[in-house]
Design an enzyme around this catalytic site. Structure first.
Site, PDB file in Angstrom:
ATOM      1  N   SER A  48       0.746  -1.350  -0.378  1.00  0.00           N
ATOM      2  CA  SER A  48       0.082   0.163  -0.009  1.00  0.00           C
ATOM      3  C   SER A  48       0.702   1.226   0.040  1.00  0.00           C
ATOM      4  O   SER A  48       0.451   2.231  -0.434  1.00  0.00           O
ATOM      5  CB  SER A  48      -0.836   0.042   1.229  1.00  0.00           C
ATOM      6  OG  SER A  48      -0.508  -0.567   2.445  1.00  0.00           O
ATOM      7  N   GLU A 101       7.505   0.017  13.746  1.00  0.00           N
ATOM      8  CA  GLU A 101       7.747   1.202  13.188  1.00  0.00           C
ATOM      9  C   GLU A 101       9.042   1.986  13.951  1.00  0.00           C
ATOM     10  O   GLU A 101       9.750   2.788  13.396  1.00  0.00           O
ATOM     11  CB  GLU A 101       6.541   2.441  13.249  1.00  0.00           C
ATOM     12  CG  GLU A 101       5.513   1.691  12.023  1.00  0.00           C
ATOM     13  CD  GLU A 101       4.582   0.612  12.823  1.00  0.00           C
ATOM     14  OE1 GLU A 101       4.688   0.474  13.958  1.00  0.00           O
ATOM     15  OE2 GLU A 101       3.993   0.069  11.941  1.00  0.00           O
ATOM     16  N   PHE A 134       1.711   5.819  11.685  1.00  0.00           N
ATOM     17  CA  PHE A 134       2.684   5.015  12.497  1.00  0.00           C
ATOM     18  C   PHE A 134       4.179   5.348  12.071  1.00  0.00           C
ATOM     19  O   PHE A 134       4.825   5.090  13.193  1.00  0.00           O
ATOM     20  CB  PHE A 134       2.550   3.519  12.086  1.00  0.00           C
ATOM     21  CG  PHE A 134       1.097   3.126  11.758  1.00  0.00           C
ATOM     22  CD1 PHE A 134       0.279   3.440  12.788  1.00  0.00           C
ATOM     23  CD2 PHE A 134       0.497   2.461  10.689  1.00  0.00           C
ATOM     24  CE1 PHE A 134      -1.267   2.946  12.710  1.00  0.00           C
ATOM     25  CE2 PHE A 134      -0.690   2.308  10.643  1.00  0.00           C
ATOM     26  CZ  PHE A 134      -1.402   2.547  11.713  1.00  0.00           C
ATOM     27  N   HIS A 159      -0.824   7.566   3.276  1.00  0.00           N
ATOM     28  CA  HIS A 159      -2.023   7.574   3.902  1.00  0.00           C
ATOM     29  C   HIS A 159      -2.257   8.711   5.067  1.00  0.00           C
ATOM     30  O   HIS A 159      -2.816   8.629   5.924  1.00  0.00           O
ATOM     31  CB  HIS A 159      -2.605   6.170   4.654  1.00  0.00           C
ATOM     32  CG  HIS A 159      -2.731   5.046   3.452  1.00  0.00           C
ATOM     33  ND1 HIS A 159      -1.767   4.750   2.257  1.00  0.00           N
ATOM     34  CD2 HIS A 159      -3.783   4.163   3.604  1.00  0.00           C
ATOM     35  CE1 HIS A 159      -2.267   3.836   1.531  1.00  0.00           C
ATOM     36  NE2 HIS A 159      -3.399   3.487   2.076  1.00  0.00           N
ATOM     37  N   ASP A 203     -11.519   4.485   7.191  1.00  0.00           N
ATOM     38  CA  ASP A 203     -10.596   3.756   8.146  1.00  0.00           C
ATOM     39  C   ASP A 203     -10.892   4.606   9.732  1.00  0.00           C
ATOM     40  O   ASP A 203     -10.724   4.098  10.598  1.00  0.00           O
ATOM     41  CB  ASP A 203      -9.181   3.938   7.761  1.00  0.00           C
ATOM     42  CG  ASP A 203      -8.691   2.592   7.033  1.00  0.00           C
ATOM     43  OD1 ASP A 203      -9.540   1.542   7.018  1.00  0.00           O
ATOM     44  OD2 ASP A 203      -7.647   2.590   6.439  1.00  0.00           O
ATOM     45  N   ARG A 206      -3.732   8.613  -0.038  1.00  0.00           N
ATOM     46  CA  ARG A 206      -4.153   7.240  -0.318  1.00  0.00           C
ATOM     47  C   ARG A 206      -4.917   7.236  -1.406  1.00  0.00           C
ATOM     48  O   ARG A 206      -4.744   6.329  -2.429  1.00  0.00           O
ATOM     49  CB  ARG A 206      -4.932   6.656   1.007  1.00  0.00           C
ATOM     50  CG  ARG A 206      -5.542   5.538   0.458  1.00  0.00           C
ATOM     51  CD  ARG A 206      -6.748   5.174   1.279  1.00  0.00           C
ATOM     52  NE  ARG A 206      -7.722   4.370   0.513  1.00  0.00           N
ATOM     53  CZ  ARG A 206      -7.847   3.135   0.989  1.00  0.00           C
ATOM     54  NH1 ARG A 206      -7.483   2.539   2.047  1.00  0.00           N
ATOM     55  NH2 ARG A 206      -8.640   2.239   0.330  1.00  0.00           N
TER      56      ARG A 206
HETATM   57  C1  LIG Z   1       1.367   0.263  14.617  1.00  0.00           C
HETATM   58  C2  LIG Z   1       0.615  -0.170  13.380  1.00  0.00           C
HETATM   59  N1  LIG Z   1       1.302  -0.595  12.060  1.00  0.00           N
HETATM   60  C3  LIG Z   1       0.809  -0.894  10.830  1.00  0.00           C
HETATM   61  C4  LIG Z   1      -0.505  -1.077  10.851  1.00  0.00           C
HETATM   62  C5  LIG Z   1      -1.125  -1.640   9.569  1.00  0.00           C
HETATM   63  N2  LIG Z   1      -1.829  -2.673   9.766  1.00  0.00           N
HETATM   64  C6  LIG Z   1      -2.953  -3.049   9.855  1.00  0.00           C
HETATM   65  S1  LIG Z   1      -3.498  -4.690  10.289  1.00  0.00           S
HETATM   66  C7  LIG Z   1      -1.884  -5.155   9.961  1.00  0.00           C
HETATM   67  C8  LIG Z   1      -1.651  -6.485   9.806  1.00  0.00           C
HETATM   68  C9  LIG Z   1      -1.926  -7.226  11.222  1.00  0.00           C
HETATM   69  O1  LIG Z   1      -1.644  -8.616  11.303  1.00  0.00           O
HETATM   70  P1  LIG Z   1      -2.499  -9.380  12.231  1.00  0.00           P
HETATM   71  O2  LIG Z   1      -2.469  -8.854  13.494  1.00  0.00           O
HETATM   72  O3  LIG Z   1      -1.795 -10.883  12.040  1.00  0.00           O
HETATM   73  O4  LIG Z   1      -3.711  -9.307  11.761  1.00  0.00           O
HETATM   74  P2  LIG Z   1      -4.581 -10.263  10.572  1.00  0.00           P
HETATM   75  O5  LIG Z   1      -4.252  -9.808   9.050  1.00  0.00           O
HETATM   76  O6  LIG Z   1      -4.195 -11.660  10.847  1.00  0.00           O
HETATM   77  O7  LIG Z   1      -5.979  -9.908  10.406  1.00  0.00           O
HETATM   78  C10 LIG Z   1      -1.227  -3.876   9.669  1.00  0.00           C
HETATM   79  C11 LIG Z   1       0.273  -4.133   9.507  1.00  0.00           C
HETATM   80  C12 LIG Z   1      -1.145  -0.777  12.010  1.00  0.00           C
HETATM   81  N3  LIG Z   1      -2.510  -0.761  12.150  1.00  0.00           N
HETATM   82  N4  LIG Z   1      -0.717  -0.385  13.141  1.00  0.00           N
END
Ligand SMILES: Cc1ncc(C[n+]2csc(CCOP(=O)(O)OP(=O)(O)O)c2C)c(N)n1
Ligand SMILES: [Mg+2]
Lengths: 298, 334
Positions: B54, B75, B100, B126, B134, B184
């Site tokens: 993204s 991050e 982030f 974004h 979001d 975005r």
């Molecule tokens: C601090 C932070 N960094 C990046 C994101 C973007 N982000 C949202 S969900 C996600 C992946 C999370 O993986 P997981 O906890 O395994 O959730 P799943 O994909 O299994 O639902 C990311 C990187 C975020 N929400 N917060």
């Protein structure tokens, strides 16, 4: 926790299926949002809201309620769906997800929707907050029987803050704290084993002085037993690694990391065209993946 | 060619005010620019925290897999890992969502990147309110403020896909810490492939109709420069001489350009997808208050959090869309 009869289990499974259908309808109506995590966690959330949690949907601010902290805020469609189905607000409101003016924000907002214990979305801070709540409760009432449940993703475990909080939880022996990890093997950029390998995970948690269990996250009875055991642990906080299938319930979406952040209609097209994803998803759920016959819904 | 087009600068897309104006997300420009930068300079490396696709860092990652590092969702570590790589001679680009990185990693950015004088480029995708559905947790509307206040940090917000590409190439060459915020959504293509870009240079994209007596100088940054331009056109049609200056580099501020612009117009209006506090509007106000006190209307989010909604709904609600800019400027002139 109580003993579940076979009928109890069956009715929870059916309830979870109904809730999955709500999740799909919400995501389709919103046109954005996350599919894999909410579907994968539907069984656990249904069990929590209909069996485990001490709560009162008609009085969300009831002091003696257990607290449920959703750390991986992006899976909130499942939280909203179980909340509506258990009576916090009308099921029809689910269709306002992510819309302007809705109480169902794209990521949960504590102040707009009673029953949401914390705002989340940015990952990694839920365990710390649950630790904070449990520490405060210990001061307020050393004999408290409240439980603090915190749900996290597995990709989310990449966040350093999780481990800072795990260390503190272990140090403080917060026995009324139960963390449930959605161990679905996916995150945004791919499978967790490729993006950031987590194994050996159980051993990591054990070395932080937590009680660790692993469970099939779709087996209602096993989850119920694991939570019961976690509640009974008295010298440590508990963590349950729930092995789940991302997008569980819709076989053509299952286990594919690309369903992490897309709603039906915008997902990968390997098995189902975008234009048919919503209808296929609902039909798969209504027929239990084609396992039972129902009349055609179109 | 319609009348308003004659007010547009030569290097602005002549199709800008048409309903079929081309659109693209400006993060695409970053993605392509980074790959080019990687071809030009092998010291360029890229890192991401589970947001490779993204942020469009995937284009570089596919071209140079050896020079790409996936750090996982971390991050704070991302910022400091980049600092470490910079210490060893690399030119790291770190890409995540603005909320982030730099949102979560502010202190690591301050100490391990800026205070160390590390040559790290922080890409905050974004950003702004237009992230939309979001909701507030993902809408970075404080990032300009928290980066601008760090000594040495250059802060850039490109208006479109072409400018983002040129800016990426420019910051790869520039030695020192840079923060670049991206959007975005698909937004109108404002500049052309050959448009000039220089760090620290403002650019007047629309010059007022000299026939009008009352004048307003609009200064904007990021993709809402499109809203400012549409508002500028409308104001000229309504008999107010409005010019629009795009401030791609928020820091260092192009002081000479701001001063000249202020001298030439009755009032100044600033527009940004950011809090009214601490961003472009503040920067312009801080400067002009010392050298050329002036009435300045700062348009932006007014000390509240955002919420879910479509980008259009949110831009209108928080009064950063072109209609609100027109209304704001008209009232301010009275
Ligand atoms: C601090 C932070 N960094 C990046 C994101 C973007 N982000 C949202 S969900 C996600 C992946 C999370 O993986 P997981 O906890 O395994 O959730 P799943 O994909 O299994 O639902 C990311 C990187 C975020 N929400 N917060
Ligand atoms: Mg996961």
């Amino acid at each position: 926790m109580h003993y579940l009869t076979d009928e109890d289990v069956r009715s929870l499974e059916l309830k979870a299926n109904e809730i999955r259908q709500s999740v799909i309808e919400m995501l389709v109506e919103a046109g954005s949002g996350h599919t894999a995590g909410p579907l994968g966690m539907a069984d656990i959330f249904t069990l929590l809201y209909f069996e485990i949690l001490r709560h009162n949907p008609k009085d969300p601010f009831w002091e003696d309620r257990d607290r449920l902290i959703l750390s991986n805020g992006h899976i909130c469609p499942i939280l909203y769906a179980v909340m509506a189905h258990s009576g916090y607000f009308p099921v029809s409101e689910l269709l306002t997800l992510r819309k302007f003016g809705s109480r169902l924000q794209g990521h949960p907002h504590k102040e707009t929707l009673p029953g949401i214990e914390t705002s989340s979305g940015p990952l990694g801070s839920g365990v710390s907050q649950a630790v904070g709540m449990a520490l405060a409760e210990r001061i307020n009432n050393p004999y408290s029987s409240k439980y603090f449940y915190c749900l996290t993703g597995d990709g989310e475990l990449d966040c350093g803050q999780i481990w800072e909080a795990m260390m503190l939880g272990g140090k403080e022996k917060l026995h009324n704290l139960i963390v449930i990890v959605d161990r679905n093997g996916i995150q945004i950029d791919g499978y967790t084993k490729d993006v950031m390998p987590l194994e050996p995970l159980r051993e990591k948690f054990e070395s932080f002085n937590w009680d660790v269990q692993e469970v099939d996250g779709h087996n209602i009875r096993s989850i119920n037993d694991a939570i019961g055991k976690a509640q009974a642990v008295y010298s440590q906080p508990s963590i349950i690694i729930a092995h789940t299938i991302p997008s569980k319930g819709i076989d053509v979406f299952e286990r594919d990391f690309r369903w992490h952040g897309n709603p039906p209609g915008l997902g990968p097209e390997d098995f189902v065209k975008k234009s048919e994803q919503a209808a296929v998803a609902l039909k798969k759920l209504r027929t239990l993946n084609g396992y039972i016959n129902t009349h055609e819904y179109e | 060619m319609n009348m308003s087009n004659t007010l547009l600068a030569q290097h602005v897309n002549p199709n800008l005010f048409n309903s079929d104006v081309e659109t693209a997300p400006n993060r695409n420009g970053y993605g392509n620019g980074l790959k080019e930068a990687g071809e030009l300079d092998e010291r360029v490396v890229a890192l991401s925290a589970d947001l490779v696709g993204s942020t469009k860092t995937n284009i570089f990652a596919e071209a140079f897999p050896q020079r790409f590092i996936q750090v996982g969702i971390g991050e704070q570590s991302l910022a400091s890992v980049a600092s470490g790589m910079a210490a060893m001679g690399k030119i790291p680009f770190i890409a995540s969502y603005a909320m982030f990185s730099p949102g979560r990693s502010w202190e690591q950015v301050r100490t391990t990147i800026a205070y160390n004088g590390s040559n790290v480029k922080i890409i905050g995708a974004h950003s702004g309110i237009s992230v939309g559905p979001d909701g507030a947790t993902h809408q970075a509307i404080e990032d300009i403020a928290i980066m601008r206040v760090i000594p040495r940090m250059v802060v850039i917000a490109p208006c479109d896909v072409h400018e983002a590409e040129r800016a990426t190439l420019a910051i790869a060459k520039y030695v020192g810490p840079v923060y670049m915020r991206l959007a975005r959504e698909n937004t109108p293509v404002i500049t052309t492939i050959g448009s000039p870009f220089e760090i620290g240079k403002a650019d007047i994209y629309l010059t007022r109709d000299k026939a009008h007596k009352k004048t307003v100088g609009i200064i904007s940054t990021g993709t809402v420069t499109y809203q400012a331009l549409v508002a500028g056109r409308t104001l000229n049609e309504k008999g107010i001489g409005a010019s629009v200056m795009h401030m791609a580099t928020i820091k260092p501020l192009d002081k000479a350009a701001v001063l000249a612009f202020a001298q030439e117009h009755d009032v100044i209006v600033t527009v940004e997808e950011h809090q009214r506090m601490g961003g472009l509007g503040s920067s312009v106000s801080e400067y002009l208050s010392e050298v050329f006190p002036k009435k300045i209307l700062r348009m932006g989010v007014d000390d509240v959090f955002g919420q879910s909604g479509t980008p259009e709904e949110l831009l209108a609600h928080y009064k950063i869309d072109n209609a609100s800019i027109v209304e704001g400027a008209q009232k301010f002139l009275q």
